[in-house]
Design an enzyme around this catalytic site. Sequence first.
Site, short mmCIF file in Angstrom:
data_model
loop_
_atom_site.label_atom_id
_atom_site.label_comp_id
_atom_site.label_asym_id
_atom_site.label_seq_id
_atom_site.Cartn_x
_atom_site.Cartn_y
_atom_site.Cartn_z
N ASP A 3 0.84 -1.19 0.00
CA ASP A 3 0.00 0.00 0.00
C ASP A 3 0.88 1.25 0.00
O ASP A 3 2.03 1.22 0.45
CB ASP A 3 -0.88 0.05 1.25
N ARG A 4 0.32 2.35 -0.44
CA ARG A 4 1.06 3.61 -0.47
C ARG A 4 1.69 3.93 0.88
O ARG A 4 2.87 4.30 0.97
CB ARG A 4 0.15 4.78 -0.88
#
Length: 236
Positions: free
Chosen positions: A70-71
């Site tokens: 995920d970011r």
Amino acid sequence: RRALATRVDDDGATLPGAAFSILHEDDEIVVVDKGAGLLFVPGRQPHKADCLVARLASTRPELGVAHRLDRDTSGVCVLAKTKAALRTLSKAFQAREVRKTYVGAVSGTPAADGAVDAAIGKVPTPEGFNRVALLDEASGGRPSVTRYEVLDARGDSALIRLTPLTGRAHQLRIHMASIEHPLLGDALHGTAEARDAADRLCLHACALEFAHPATGERVSFESATPFDARGRAAPR
């Protein structure tokens, strides 16, 4: 302190100052320590073009993605530099032959080490979007299992080791929230109190072990956890 992901000025793009470092590179793979706030792959909108893959691909034209973070999750990830390496890595991830280990800071302290076995799937929201959440298998959820181990307890928060036995989107975040120990800084799945307890999502991919796609030899790469049990920056 950077803005949390619930702030109206966060549009999901790579955050200013987000960076990465290379832990290992050879003819077949590149292993990266990704910083929090850096998109792994580009988003659909033009302002989400800046990402880890784009930065690496400028000098590695055949770069391939077998998994992603995920970011706002930091830590170790591996990318393929050849089509053959991508096929091998993709098969290894699908066959669950890759050992992934994470560290997270959570709200409260689990009473004991344990596991969460709860299916995850896409659930429609009133706004017309799909959100990943707990969803029973009869309704289309996919089996998902996470093991957790307490490393450091601080009363109102704790540092835990997380080992996903499956690889669903947001699995660790959803599972910890489901047992009332959400990850600190989680703007999507946690409580407001846990969300505001840290200035980043306290989830870090600390180790990755897999068979090298060219040699078959087991290799392992590690990254120091950048936060402590209270979600504060840890000495590195």
